[in-house]
Design a protein around this motif. Structure first.
Motif, PDB file in Angstrom:
ATOM      1  N   ILE A  50      29.083  43.463  46.906  1.00 25.37           N
ATOM      2  CA  ILE A  50      30.504  43.129  46.832  1.00 25.37           C
ATOM      3  C   ILE A  50      30.724  41.968  45.858  1.00 25.37           C
ATOM      4  O   ILE A  50      31.677  41.971  45.053  1.00 25.37           O
ATOM      5  N   GLU A  51      29.864  40.974  45.919  1.00 20.36           N
ATOM      6  CA  GLU A  51      29.977  39.846  44.993  1.00 20.36           C
ATOM      7  C   GLU A  51      29.838  40.319  43.552  1.00 20.36           C
ATOM      8  O   GLU A  51      30.555  39.844  42.652  1.00 20.36           O
ATOM      9  N   ARG A  52      28.919  41.247  43.324  1.00 20.01           N
ATOM     10  CA  ARG A  52      28.721  41.775  41.971  1.00 20.01           C
ATOM     11  C   ARG A  52      29.957  42.546  41.510  1.00 20.01           C
ATOM     12  O   ARG A  52      30.405  42.390  40.360  1.00 20.01           O
ATOM     13  N   ILE A  53      30.530  43.371  42.374  1.00 18.43           N
ATOM     14  CA  ILE A  53      31.725  44.136  42.012  1.00 18.43           C
ATOM     15  C   ILE A  53      32.894  43.190  41.723  1.00 18.43           C
ATOM     16  O   ILE A  53      33.662  43.396  40.764  1.00 18.43           O
ATOM     17  N   ASN A  54      33.039  42.148  42.535  1.00 14.34           N
ATOM     18  CA  ASN A  54      34.102  41.168  42.299  1.00 14.34           C
ATOM     19  C   ASN A  54      33.911  40.468  40.957  1.00 14.34           C
ATOM     20  O   ASN A  54      34.888  40.208  40.234  1.00 14.34           O
ATOM     21  N   SER A  55      32.660  40.172  40.626  1.00 20.27           N
ATOM     22  CA  SER A  55      32.369  39.537  39.343  1.00 20.27           C
ATOM     23  C   SER A  55      32.716  40.466  38.184  1.00 20.27           C
ATOM     24  O   SER A  55      33.283  40.028  37.165  1.00 20.27           O
ATOM     25  N   LEU A  56      32.389  41.751  38.342  1.00 20.57           N
ATOM     26  CA  LEU A  56      32.739  42.723  37.309  1.00 20.57           C
ATOM     27  C   LEU A  56      34.252  42.837  37.163  1.00 20.57           C
ATOM     28  O   LEU A  56      34.777  42.990  36.047  1.00 20.57           O
ATOM     29  N   GLY A  57      34.950  42.783  38.292  1.00 23.80           N
ATOM     30  CA  GLY A  57      36.413  42.847  38.237  1.00 23.80           C
ATOM     31  C   GLY A  57      36.984  41.681  37.455  1.00 23.80           C
ATOM     32  O   GLY A  57      37.915  41.860  36.650  1.00 23.80           O
ATOM     33  N   LEU A  86      36.372  42.338  33.788  1.00 24.91           N
ATOM     34  CA  LEU A  86      37.301  43.344  33.256  1.00 24.91           C
ATOM     35  C   LEU A  86      38.679  42.726  32.995  1.00 24.91           C
ATOM     36  O   LEU A  86      39.298  42.982  31.951  1.00 24.91           O
ATOM     37  N   ARG A  87      39.146  41.923  33.950  1.00 24.42           N
ATOM     38  CA  ARG A  87      40.463  41.301  33.783  1.00 24.42           C
ATOM     39  C   ARG A  87      40.476  40.289  32.635  1.00 24.42           C
ATOM     40  O   ARG A  87      41.512  40.095  31.979  1.00 24.42           O
ATOM     41  N   ASN A  88      39.330  39.667  32.396  1.00 25.91           N
ATOM     42  CA  ASN A  88      39.256  38.656  31.337  1.00 25.91           C
ATOM     43  C   ASN A  88      38.908  39.254  29.979  1.00 25.91           C
ATOM     44  O   ASN A  88      38.714  38.503  29.010  1.00 25.91           O
TER      45      ASN A  88
END
Length: 244
Positions: free
Chosen positions: A84-91, A94-96
């Protein structure tokens, strides 16, 4: 001994000592009743001892099963929390705008398209045997209630997560059938052929959708499994307190 008492009774009757005979008869009946009561007491003691032995056997088996479950569940909770932490980091990336070209999405696809474990396999043999044998009444009312609640939470988690896992697997299979591993930008002829006629501009959207679905699946797993873990720890505490 029986012949002795029989002769003694006959002697009392022949000597016309009815009052003494009556007292003797009452005494004999009392002795018989005491013998029966002692036999019943011994029998009850033996039955209680057998029940206590069986109860301790079930108690030990349940503790072993639930201890194994806590080890498995804690390990999977840790792994899925990291995911979950990895997916949040990817998100955030992506936003940045860190993924600003197709090549970066090809790398994301090859590196992050991974399998996950979002269901648990519980050790339920001892509990199932306890229920099927009708021996759950060996334990007190409060413990029985918590055992049944744990089984309900385990069943609910497995039912929900089996559906979520299957949906995510379908999502993964659709992506795998649509996109090959590697990159069409590589000079490798095989990879170029595999990516031929693929609508590569769809890849960013498909990857974002997949990561969102994976995040939901893992988040639901974490929520339901945490409920199971808390109930498992409660039951283990009650089992350890039994007859302590």
């Amino acid at each position: 001994m029986i012949k002795f008492f029989s002769r003694f009774r006959q002697q009392l009757l022949s000597e016309n000592k009815f009052s003494k005979y009556l007292l003797y008869a009452i005494g004999e009946i009392a002795l018989v009743m005491i013998g029966i009561l002692l036999a019943l007491q011994v029998n009850n003691w033996n039955e209680n001892r057998k029940k206590e032995t069986l109860k301790n056997e079930y108690k030990t088996a349940l503790i072993n099963d639930y201890t194994k479950d806590t080890i498995q569940v804690n390990d999977r909770l840790l792994r899925n929390n990291l995911r979950i932490e990895r997916i949040n980091s990817l998100g955030d990336s992506l936003r940045n705008g860190h993924f600003n070209n197709l090549e970066s999405y090809y790398r994301l696809y090859n590196e992050e398209f991974v399998g996950i474990r979002v269901t648990n396999v519980y050790n339920t043999n001892s509990f199932n045997l306890l229920i099927s044998s009708g021996k759950i009444d060996l334990f007190d009312k409060d413990l029985r209630k918590e055992l049944m609640e744990l089984n309900r939470l385990q069943t609910f988690e497995k039912t929900v997560q089996d559906g979520n896992r299957d949906y995510l697997m379908d999502f993964m299979q659709n992506l795998a059938s649509k996109y090959s591993y590697g990159s069409p930008l590589n000079k490798n002829i095989t990879e170029q052929l595999l990516w031929k006629d693929v609508k590569v501009n769809d890849l960013p959207r498909d990857l974002v959708n997949y990561l969102q679905q994976e995040r939901y699946t893992i988040s639901r797993y974490l929520e339901l499994t945490d409920d199971v873990l808390q109930q498992t720890e409660l039951v283990l505490n009650l089992l350890h307190q039994t007859n302590d």
